[in-house]
Design a protein around this motif. Structure first.
Motif, PDB file in Angstrom:
ATOM      1  N   LEU A  65       0.830  -1.207   0.000  1.00 34.02           N
ATOM      2  CA  LEU A  65       0.000   0.000   0.000  1.00 34.02           C
ATOM      3  C   LEU A  65       0.865   1.257   0.000  1.00 34.02           C
ATOM      4  N   TYR A  66       1.919   1.257   0.819  1.00 35.04           N
ATOM      5  CA  TYR A  66       2.787   2.434   0.879  1.00 35.04           C
ATOM      6  C   TYR A  66       3.554   2.613  -0.431  1.00 35.04           C
ATOM      7  N   TRP A  67       3.931   1.513  -1.084  1.00 31.96           N
ATOM      8  CA  TRP A  67       4.625   1.635  -2.370  1.00 31.96           C
ATOM      9  C   TRP A  67       3.681   2.221  -3.434  1.00 31.96           C
ATOM     10  N   VAL A  68       2.425   1.786  -3.443  1.00 26.49           N
ATOM     11  CA  VAL A  68       1.447   2.354  -4.379  1.00 26.49           C
ATOM     12  C   VAL A  68       1.269   3.839  -4.112  1.00 26.49           C
ATOM     13  N   LEU A  69       1.218   4.237  -2.845  1.00 24.40           N
ATOM     14  CA  LEU A  69       1.085   5.654  -2.492  1.00 24.40           C
ATOM     15  C   LEU A  69       2.302   6.441  -2.970  1.00 24.40           C
ATOM     16  N   ALA A  70       3.508   5.891  -2.741  1.00 23.35           N
ATOM     17  CA  ALA A  70       4.730   6.599  -3.134  1.00 23.35           C
ATOM     18  C   ALA A  70       4.859   6.710  -4.653  1.00 23.35           C
ATOM     19  N   THR A  71       4.327   5.744  -5.372  1.00 22.94           N
ATOM     20  CA  THR A  71       4.420   5.790  -6.833  1.00 22.94           C
ATOM     21  C   THR A  71       3.299   6.623  -7.446  1.00 22.94           C
ATOM     22  N   GLY A  72       2.109   6.495  -6.908  1.00 20.48           N
ATOM     23  CA  GLY A  72       0.949   7.151  -7.511  1.00 20.48           C
ATOM     24  C   GLY A  72       0.849   8.630  -7.231  1.00 20.48           C
ATOM     25  N   ALA A  73       1.153   9.056  -5.989  1.00 20.30           N
ATOM     26  CA  ALA A  73       0.992  10.480  -5.638  1.00 20.30           C
ATOM     27  C   ALA A  73       1.879  11.386  -6.501  1.00 20.30           C
ATOM     28  N   PRO A  74       3.179  11.124  -6.650  1.00 19.55           N
ATOM     29  CA  PRO A  74       3.990  11.970  -7.534  1.00 19.55           C
ATOM     30  C   PRO A  74       3.558  11.876  -9.000  1.00 19.55           C
ATOM     31  N   ALA A  75       3.054  10.689  -9.449  1.00 14.39           N
ATOM     32  CA  ALA A  75       2.603  10.578 -10.835  1.00 14.39           C
ATOM     33  C   ALA A  75       1.396  11.480 -11.085  1.00 14.39           C
ATOM     34  N   ILE A  76       0.466  11.517 -10.121  1.00 18.00           N
ATOM     35  CA  ILE A  76      -0.697  12.418 -10.253  1.00 18.00           C
ATOM     36  C   ILE A  76      -0.254  13.875 -10.244  1.00 18.00           C
ATOM     37  N   LEU A  77       0.706  14.182  -9.352  1.00 17.35           N
ATOM     38  CA  LEU A  77       1.216  15.554  -9.293  1.00 17.35           C
ATOM     39  C   LEU A  77       1.882  15.933 -10.617  1.00 17.35           C
TER      40      LEU A  77
END
Length: 426
Positions: A140-152
């Motif tokens: 879950l934390y890896w998905v958060l770390a990958t997805g949040a900057p991609a959305i930004l």
């Protein structure tokens, strides 16, 4: 070797077993604490180095104000040592600090949103998190770390999707591989700890089973000795009216009652013996050995090739020595000779004993085994339970057994057995 046991140590045995279990658990806990401390130290060192690297890169290459660059770098790199103690707090904190640093510097760097130094820092943070949490939370934390900057990145640089996508994929691949390694290591450590616990439990259960089997065997032997005495009482009380016809009717009635109680006790002991044997062991036909049979036991061992010196045991009136005491003395000498054969083959053995007031003192001492002869050193759960059996037997008649090495490298066993066990001895 097993340490000497003090008199009346049935409860002491239990306390020592519990103490040994606690000591083993504390040893495992101490090892885990050392690993945790090492992880914190390494993570702290890595965090300090990365703070010093991220701050100038953010300030110079990405035009962040120095104080803001230092603060965000401190939060981002500081999440590495924090992950060693508070992983569920460190994981979102590291992502928030990285996103904040990226949002504050959307400049012209082609390596965006993840700068190389941010990839290193975030990968280390996720690696430590993966060591400390369950794999589902780590994912879950890896998905958060990958997805949040991609959305930004999609919001701030919509015109450069290819470069941004490639950068995110690179970060995801590196951090994902690192996270997989961390999860595998964590699961391996958990499985290994579980195996250690299971082996310890199995060893404890095996040890307990051996002790219980030895106690059951002692009980069977004591039963046979007591049954012999009870049979004599039964016969004497039942035939009293014929052997002494001049006894008063009241006395004859008491003898009859004694005989009836004796027969009832014999029946109960036979039932107990059937339970103890469990149908797996045939009832012995020969009488149980006693003190007079020790000489023959030593002679048999000598004929088998043992180097023995035997001081004949004192001639004690059989009326003064309980049958159970003679049986216990015989079994102690038997086990001591067996131990000498297994652990010190070729050594010289000295067996002696003497009466000291109301007790019988036995001593069996062997020298060190010759250097050319390799002793048998079992490592299974039965190792050392011969000494336990000696103590159990001695305790059953109110005696003691002390064991220990001798200055010349040999081994000595000393037993003190009451000629007549105290009433109520267990």
């Amino acid at each position: 070797m097993t340490a000497p046991t003090m008199p009346g140590s049935a409860r002491g045995h239990g306390l020592r077993r519990r103490a040994a279990a606690v000591a083993a658990a504390l040893g495992t806990l101490t090892g885990r604490v050392r690993l945790d401390r090492a992880l914190v130290v390494v993570a702290l060192a890595a965090g300090m180095v990365l703070v010093l690297v991220e701050t100038p890169i953010a300030a110079v290459a990405h035009d962040l104000p120095l104080l803001l660059a230092f603060g965000l770098a401190l939060l981002h790199a500081g999440s590495i040592p924090l992950a060693a103690v508070r992983p569920h707090l460190a994981a979102p904190l590291s992502v928030a600090a990285a996103v904040g640093m990226q949002a504050a510097s959307p400049g012209s760097s082609p390596a965006w949103p993840w700068w190389p130094v941010l990839i290193v820092t975030e990968t280390l943070a996720l690696f430590v998190v993966g060591l400390r949490v369950r794999w589902t939370a780590a994912l879950l934390y890896w998905v958060l770390a990958t997805g949040a900057p991609a959305i930004l990145a999609g919001q701030l640089r919509p015109a450069e999707p290819d470069a941004t996508s490639l950068n995110v994929v690179v970060f995801g691949g590196i951090s994902g591989a690192s996270l997989v390694v961390a999860v595998v290591l964590a699961e391996w450590g958990s499985i290994r700890a579980q195996l250690v616990r299971e082996r310890r439990i199995s060893a404890t259960e095996a040890s307990r089973r051996v002790v219980m089997e030895e106690r059951a065997r002692i009980a069977r032997e004591l039963h046979d000795v007591i049954a012999h005495s009870m049979s004599i009482i039964t016969v004497q009380s039942s035939t009293a009216r014929f052997r002494h016809p001049d006894y008063a009717p009241a006395a004859i009635a008491e003898f009859e009652e004694i005989g009836e109680k004796s027969r009832q006790a014999l029946d109960e002991m036979r039932g107990l013996l059937a339970v103890l044997r469990g149908g797996e062991e045939a009832a012995p036909r020969a009488p149980q050995p006693d003190l007079a049979d020790v000489a023959e036991l030593v002679a048999e061992a000598e004929r088998a090739g043992m180097r023995l010196r035997f001081d004949p045991l004192p001639a004690i009136d059989s009326a003064l020595v309980a049958d159970v005491t003679g049986l216990v003395a015989y079994r102690i000498v038997q086990e001591a000779l067996s131990n000498a054969i297994r652990h010190a083959p070729g050594a010289s053995v000295h067996v002696s004993g003497h009466r000291d007031g109301d007790v019988l003192r036995l001593e069996i001492e062997n020298t060190a085994a010759p250097a050319a002869v390799a002793p048998v050193s079992p490592t299974g759960p039965e190792h050392g339970h011969g000494l336990v059996g000696m103590r159990e037997r001695a305790t059953s008649v109110g005696g003691t057994v002390e064991v220990g090495p001798t200055p010349d490298g040999g081994f000595r066993i000393r037993a003190v057995l009451p000629l007549k066990p105290p009433v109520g001895t267990s």
